[in-house]
Design a protein around this motif. Sequence first.
Motif, PDB file in Angstrom:
ATOM      1  N   THR A   1     115.306 -43.795 -75.247  1.00  0.00           N
ATOM      2  CA  THR A   1     114.392 -42.683 -75.487  1.00  0.00           C
ATOM      3  C   THR A   1     112.957 -43.213 -75.517  1.00  0.00           C
ATOM      4  N   LEU A   2     111.999 -42.296 -75.480  1.00  0.00           N
ATOM      5  CA  LEU A   2     110.598 -42.713 -75.427  1.00  0.00           C
ATOM      6  C   LEU A   2     110.200 -43.508 -76.660  1.00  0.00           C
TER       7      LEU A   2
ATOM      8  N   ALA B   1     106.530 -39.064 -68.043  1.00  0.00           N
ATOM      9  CA  ALA B   1     105.282 -38.302 -68.017  1.00  0.00           C
ATOM     10  C   ALA B   1     104.542 -38.434 -69.343  1.00  0.00           C
ATOM     11  N   THR B   2     105.268 -38.339 -70.449  1.00  0.00           N
ATOM     12  CA  THR B   2     104.639 -38.520 -71.766  1.00  0.00           C
ATOM     13  C   THR B   2     104.093 -39.930 -71.919  1.00  0.00           C
ATOM     14  N   LEU B   3     104.830 -40.914 -71.420  1.00  0.00           N
ATOM     15  CA  LEU B   3     104.359 -42.300 -71.455  1.00  0.00           C
ATOM     16  C   LEU B   3     103.042 -42.451 -70.693  1.00  0.00           C
ATOM     17  N   ASN B   4     102.929 -41.813 -69.537  1.00  0.00           N
ATOM     18  CA  ASN B   4     101.687 -41.876 -68.767  1.00  0.00           C
ATOM     19  C   ASN B   4     100.530 -41.220 -69.502  1.00  0.00           C
ATOM     20  N   VAL B   5     100.808 -40.093 -70.137  1.00  0.00           N
ATOM     21  CA  VAL B   5      99.743 -39.417 -70.900  1.00  0.00           C
ATOM     22  C   VAL B   5      99.255 -40.313 -72.030  1.00  0.00           C
ATOM     23  N   ILE B   6     100.171 -40.972 -72.718  1.00  0.00           N
ATOM     24  CA  ILE B   6      99.791 -41.846 -73.832  1.00  0.00           C
ATOM     25  C   ILE B   6      98.993 -43.053 -73.339  1.00  0.00           C
TER      26      ILE B   6
ATOM     27  N   TRP C   1     110.325 -36.326 -68.039  1.00  0.00           N
ATOM     28  CA  TRP C   1     109.555 -35.981 -69.237  1.00  0.00           C
ATOM     29  C   TRP C   1     109.186 -37.207 -70.079  1.00  0.00           C
ATOM     30  N   PRO C   2     110.095 -38.148 -70.359  1.00  0.00           N
ATOM     31  CA  PRO C   2     109.651 -39.324 -71.114  1.00  0.00           C
ATOM     32  C   PRO C   2     108.633 -40.176 -70.358  1.00  0.00           C
TER      33      PRO C   2
ATOM     34  N   HIS D   1     102.932 -50.342 -70.805  1.00  0.00           N
ATOM     35  CA  HIS D   1     103.383 -49.243 -69.952  1.00  0.00           C
ATOM     36  C   HIS D   1     104.558 -49.683 -69.077  1.00  0.00           C
TER      37      HIS D   1
END
Length: 330
Positions: free
Chosen positions: A211-212, A144-149, A141-142, A198
């Motif tokens: 954490t993210l 994946a969120t990093l990739n979206v950002i 999840w962190p 990234h």
Amino acid sequence: MLSCQRMIRKNKNPQSSLYRVVIRSALIAGWKERRLWGLAILAGLLHTGGILDVMVRTLQTISEQTPSIFSTNWLIPLPTTFFGMTALTIKTGVALLMLLTIFIASVISQSALAIGVSPRNATRPRLALLQLLFAAGRFFWPVATLNVISLGLLWGSRFLLLLPLGFSLRDPSFLSVFIYLAAYCLFLGASLALTALHFFALQAIVIDQRTLMVALVRCYEHFKRAWVIVVETALVLTLVGVAIFAFTLLVFAVAVIPLFLLLAVAATLGYQTVVGIGMLIGILLFFALLFLAGSYAITMQYAAWGDLYLRIDERSARAKIHRLLHWLIA
């Protein structure tokens, strides 16, 4: 004599050979971890050094010449309705499911690849491939969120680049072309910064287990403190990537010489079936070499960014231009 001794001590300083050490270690790690090459291709579906762009363009060119082989018209014969759903709805659902599957596989592969080639894990017991995947799944999840950002910001910068391009095409004046070139340079800088952020944030998440939000702050601090090193590393990695693909094309050119002679003889004698099979073999060989080179280049790139992140974190990295200025002043 004293000055000579000082020069010898300077040359023994590990900072003086930062890029030689980082790139050499990354090249070795990329070859040593051949078991991760499949993960590298999946990881590169979202963040790559350009290999997949070349492959997509080449595949599009081939598909224009041989539409019957690479066509997606197999989706068209679907009935207009299927349990109340139109064919367009079915196509859209299949496409979204494929994209979601690719996204999940790429996110997990990024984490597994970063763990597998990290210098901090070099002295630890080597994890099996399945163990790497399980370890990577903990950070889904962190990451994946990093990739979206990062991808959202990257595509946003690309969209902003299209605005001056549209003005320059509609009104090709000197000012509009200059604005487009300036915007393109800014886009390259933004792409470089986002790529570095990234990879640094990815290392902070999967290696330091942050954490993210902490990882984003940490990677920003690393970039702010050593942005010159990041720029230099990106340029060096670009040159290494070009060298890898140039060598791959050279290998393909040498390997295809016997095949070319066979095709020439077959075409002269009128054996069209042999010509078709030979062309298919050449295409498959080209893509096989391209996949191997791309997977090796992506693995090497992950290893290089991981090593650089560790050195910046330990404050043992120093920019080449700073060393040159210090040498000139001294």
